[in-house]
Design a protein around this motif. Sequence first.
Motif, PDB file in Angstrom:
ATOM      1  N   VAL A 113     -46.374  49.051 -28.654  1.00 22.59           N
ATOM      2  CA  VAL A 113     -45.028  49.604 -28.432  1.00 22.59           C
ATOM      3  C   VAL A 113     -44.527  48.869 -26.813  1.00 22.59           C
ATOM      4  CG1 VAL A 113     -42.801  51.181 -27.839  1.00 22.59           C
ATOM      5  CG2 VAL A 113     -45.091  51.660 -30.360  1.00 22.59           C
ATOM      6  N   THR A 114     -43.810  48.518 -26.312  1.00 21.02           N
ATOM      7  CA  THR A 114     -44.113  48.022 -25.294  1.00 21.02           C
ATOM      8  C   THR A 114     -42.758  48.985 -24.137  1.00 21.02           C
ATOM      9  OG1 THR A 114     -42.226  46.016 -25.369  1.00 21.02           O
ATOM     10  CG2 THR A 114     -44.671  45.661 -25.649  1.00 21.02           C
ATOM     11  N   ARG A 126     -38.859  54.354 -25.522  1.00 23.31           N
ATOM     12  CA  ARG A 126     -39.089  52.000 -25.116  1.00 23.31           C
ATOM     13  C   ARG A 126     -37.407  51.794 -24.114  1.00 23.31           C
ATOM     14  NH1 ARG A 126     -39.699  47.564 -29.933  1.00 23.31           N
ATOM     15  NH2 ARG A 126     -37.973  48.715 -30.610  1.00 23.31           N
ATOM     16  N   MET A 127     -37.780  52.034 -23.051  1.00 18.99           N
ATOM     17  CA  MET A 127     -36.485  50.876 -22.795  1.00 18.99           C
ATOM     18  C   MET A 127     -35.897  49.664 -22.422  1.00 18.99           C
ATOM     19  SD  MET A 127     -36.719  54.551 -21.374  1.00 18.99           S
ATOM     20  CE  MET A 127     -34.953  54.480 -20.377  1.00 18.99           C
ATOM     21  N   CYS A 128     -34.586  49.367 -23.096  1.00 24.36           N
ATOM     22  CA  CYS A 128     -34.302  48.769 -22.942  1.00 24.36           C
ATOM     23  C   CYS A 128     -33.389  48.363 -21.744  1.00 24.36           C
ATOM     24  CB  CYS A 128     -34.220  47.737 -24.450  1.00 24.36           C
ATOM     25  SG  CYS A 128     -33.565  48.932 -25.670  1.00 24.36           S
ATOM     26  N   GLU A 129     -32.654  46.832 -22.167  1.00 23.79           N
ATOM     27  CA  GLU A 129     -31.208  46.683 -21.063  1.00 23.79           C
ATOM     28  C   GLU A 129     -30.476  47.365 -22.011  1.00 23.79           C
ATOM     29  OE1 GLU A 129     -33.002  44.073 -22.686  1.00 23.79           O
ATOM     30  OE2 GLU A 129     -33.472  42.787 -21.031  1.00 23.79           O
ATOM     31  N   GLN A 130     -30.072  47.196 -22.858  1.00 26.37           N
ATOM     32  CA  GLN A 130     -28.809  48.753 -23.212  1.00 26.37           C
ATOM     33  C   GLN A 130     -28.793  49.974 -23.077  1.00 26.37           C
ATOM     34  OE1 GLN A 130     -30.706  46.877 -25.214  1.00 26.37           O
ATOM     35  NE2 GLN A 130     -30.251  47.255 -27.319  1.00 26.37           N
ATOM     36  N   GLY A 131     -30.190  50.327 -23.003  1.00 28.88           N
ATOM     37  CA  GLY A 131     -30.905  52.156 -23.827  1.00 28.88           C
ATOM     38  C   GLY A 131     -32.524  51.634 -24.329  1.00 28.88           C
ATOM     39  N   TYR A 132     -32.693  52.514 -24.992  1.00 32.41           N
ATOM     40  CA  TYR A 132     -33.296  53.303 -25.277  1.00 32.41           C
ATOM     41  C   TYR A 132     -33.666  52.988 -26.556  1.00 32.41           C
ATOM     42  CZ  TYR A 132     -32.343  58.039 -25.554  1.00 32.41           C
ATOM     43  OH  TYR A 132     -31.660  58.743 -25.640  1.00 32.41           O
ATOM     44  N   ASP A 133     -35.116  52.877 -27.307  1.00 30.38           N
ATOM     45  CA  ASP A 133     -35.282  53.871 -28.658  1.00 30.38           C
ATOM     46  C   ASP A 133     -36.103  54.904 -28.671  1.00 30.38           C
ATOM     47  OD1 ASP A 133     -33.703  51.350 -29.423  1.00 30.38           O
ATOM     48  OD2 ASP A 133     -35.397  49.786 -29.279  1.00 30.38           O
ATOM     49  N   ILE A 134     -36.235  55.705 -29.920  1.00 27.41           N
ATOM     50  CA  ILE A 134     -37.487  56.776 -29.717  1.00 27.41           C
ATOM     51  C   ILE A 134     -38.693  56.609 -30.881  1.00 27.41           C
ATOM     52  CG2 ILE A 134     -37.583  59.066 -30.280  1.00 27.41           C
ATOM     53  CD1 ILE A 134     -36.787  58.835 -27.509  1.00 27.41           C
ATOM     54  N   ILE A 135     -39.696  55.681 -31.132  1.00 24.57           N
ATOM     55  CA  ILE A 135     -40.563  55.511 -32.066  1.00 24.57           C
ATOM     56  C   ILE A 135     -41.508  56.414 -32.129  1.00 24.57           C
ATOM     57  CG2 ILE A 135     -41.949  53.918 -31.956  1.00 24.57           C
ATOM     58  CD1 ILE A 135     -39.655  51.525 -30.364  1.00 24.57           C
ATOM     59  N   GLU A 136     -42.067  56.569 -33.309  1.00 22.58           N
ATOM     60  CA  GLU A 136     -43.010  57.188 -33.481  1.00 22.58           C
ATOM     61  C   GLU A 136     -44.045  56.138 -33.832  1.00 22.58           C
ATOM     62  OE1 GLU A 136     -41.471  61.326 -35.153  1.00 22.58           O
ATOM     63  OE2 GLU A 136     -42.583  60.175 -36.368  1.00 22.58           O
TER      64      GLU A 136
END
Lengths: 403, 262
Positions: free
Chosen positions: B141-142, B160-170
Amino acid sequence: MVTVDIEKCVGCGECEDVCTFGAISIVDEKAVVDQDVCTRCGACAEACPEGAIEVKGEAGLSGQDRVLEDWKGVWVVAETRHGNFAPVTFELLGKGRELAKDLSTELTAVLMGKDIKAQAETLIVRGADRVLVVDNPALENLVDDVFARILARLARDEKPEIILAGATAMGRSFIPQVATLLETGLTADCTGLEISPDSRNLLQTRPAFGGNLMATIVCDTTRPQMATVRPHVLKALDPDPSRKGRVVDVELEKDLFNSRIKVLESVVEEVEGPGLTDAEIVITAGRGVENQKYIALLEGLAHCMEAGIGATRAVTDAGWLPGRAQIGQTGVTVSPKLYMGFGVSGAIQHLVGMQGADIIVAVNKDPDAPIFDIATYGIVGDVKEVLPLLYQRICQERGIEDA
Amino acid sequence: MNIVVCIKQVPDAASVKWDHEKGTLIRDGVQSVINPFDYNAIEAALSLKDQLGGKVTAVTMGPPQAQDAIREAMSMGVDAGVVVSDRAFAGADTLATTYTLSMAIKKLGTVDAVLCGKQAIDGDTAQVGPGLAVRLDIPCVTCIGEMEVIGGGKALRVKRMCEQGYDIIEVAFPVLLTVLASLNTPRVPSLKGKMRARKADIPLWSADDIGADKQKIGLVGSPTKVFSTHIPKFEARREMLQGSVEEQVEALIEKFKEAGII
Ligand SMILES: Cc1cc2nc3c(=O)[nH]c(=O)nc-3n(C[C@H](O)[C@H](O)[C@H](O)COP(=O)(O)OP(=O)(O)OC[C@H]3O[C@@H](n4cnc5c(N)ncnc54)[C@H](O)[C@@H]3O)c2cc1C
Ligand SMILES: Nc1ncnc2c1ncn2[C@@H]1O[C@H](COP(=O)(O)O)[C@@H](O)[C@H]1O
């Protein structure tokens, strides 16, 4: 790895005969694989009448596959975010058309996602000759391992000579995995691409040492040639609804879609205006903005110009703006059409993140501030005076009631 | 927990000077520092150890002087470190680098977590982390902005941060993470840590030590090659607007109109 099931192997020698690399020999009536010589091409597994040979894991490219001429076509990886195309996708297609023309080959867009097939036509309108669609519920969110596995698989099957993707959070996350699976070269964050007329290799230009040096990279011994490209540096083509192309549905086996990561939720943050790296105009707050009041005014200006808001580290450290607004070495890199810095000194760590902008405007009360060295237009003045005035004038010009 | 943190020694941006005539880097007086993001990777590794126990090993591929980077990491609390160093590694691109690092990490035994910085400020590729994960056959996970241990120490929940916001990852261990500066605040070296680091024996591993395939390392193992370089010129664009604040703002508005911005 190529493994032989000793129970099943009858020592017939079919595998030994088909192995072009001499990696298999029959010892004591059983096939033995020399892993150092083996290229995992899989010919033996196909030839084995007993089904005793298995190629495990992600096979590397076989020696035969490396015949460079066998690799043809330019691919662009389409990027969607919650069902919408990232602007960089169209920019890549614009460049991809040029490269495909120079190579007299076809431009393919690869579209992966959930409920995404209906969008394929847009990619043709934007320049693709062909769209490979992998539409699967498992691809709703960015599960890097699955995206990587699928793209690597498609590339092995179809052998494109070039694969381009956006140098976005998504592209920079899964494309390096694809290049590693394919054991080929990948150039990050390119700002220029062209075909060398002599060698037909792709010349990939990118900033190095934080933009102080531009390096042109080639990948001349392996295929595909892969690159991620910065948003905004390439020009998209105007949409052309009369363009014709093919949409190809790709069916893949189920287990390719199993991911080891689980995306629980994907949150779009309500940021005013465009996201920082997507924005055509970036307005940046430096320490010289002095306080929250002027940050609010900058946000007003950004709203009025449909700009993204950036910050120096001095500002994010102070908590005036969130960390993700930080531009520079330890923040994000932007290359907008217009960058405006208010009260930014121009430390090298900041400059490396924004010097790719077409037009740089700097407002600083210190005439010797280093940012003026790279500014297209410099205004020596106090942010407290310049900003309100500029805000008012731009609102007027744009016909917006100023708040 | 067997935790590995990958760190890289990079030229300190503030000390790098350019010879604009020749188009080259002036190497004299350039100081080497640990890549800024890698401090956050070190902190993340140490915080995992604080919560789950185990051992943190810092790995770097570079010249023998990179031992300094390992010592600094050890002064922060990293247990051990190794410099993967061999003339044959020179000229490695990210494909060769991930191969080399993966061979070194495999020699350390099975790993539960590998931490990398988001990107190195000299190469700026951000490719080593994800590539290394593939080499080690573990998920990746980057661009992590937050991290929390869950499932009784069996897994992580990360942002995980990205341009439009973020993902919550397990994701369950083993895993490779690349970290952002906003993830944490790196701890300062302790006196005890510094003493230990100074005395520590930091091995140098050669290509043979890690059992590397000579075809896959250094320049030979690197499919990408530098074809040419040039220094971009910025000076030419410089124009200071003149007059009072009002006049300067007006001049800027005119420039914006010319450029089609408004
Ligand atoms: C390893 C490392 C990594 C770093 N990474 C980053 C990074 O990614 N991004 C980043 O931005 N920084 C980074 N920095 C910090 C960087 O070195 C600078 O400290 C920072 O960019 C300075 O921010 P600034 O220009 O806002 O503040 P300052 O340098 O304090 O400059 C403020 C400027 O505002 C002007 N000013 C003051 N008041 C006014 C006024 N009223 N009107 C007009 N002008 C005014 C001053 O003349 C001055 O030029 C990093 C530093 C290190 C050591
Ligand atoms: N030579 C190296 N030795 C150890 N770790 C490295 C090396 N190069 C890169 N890394 C790691 O990979 C991250 C990303 O680097 P890069 O892909 O070069 O931008 C860095 O922050 C380090 O954690």
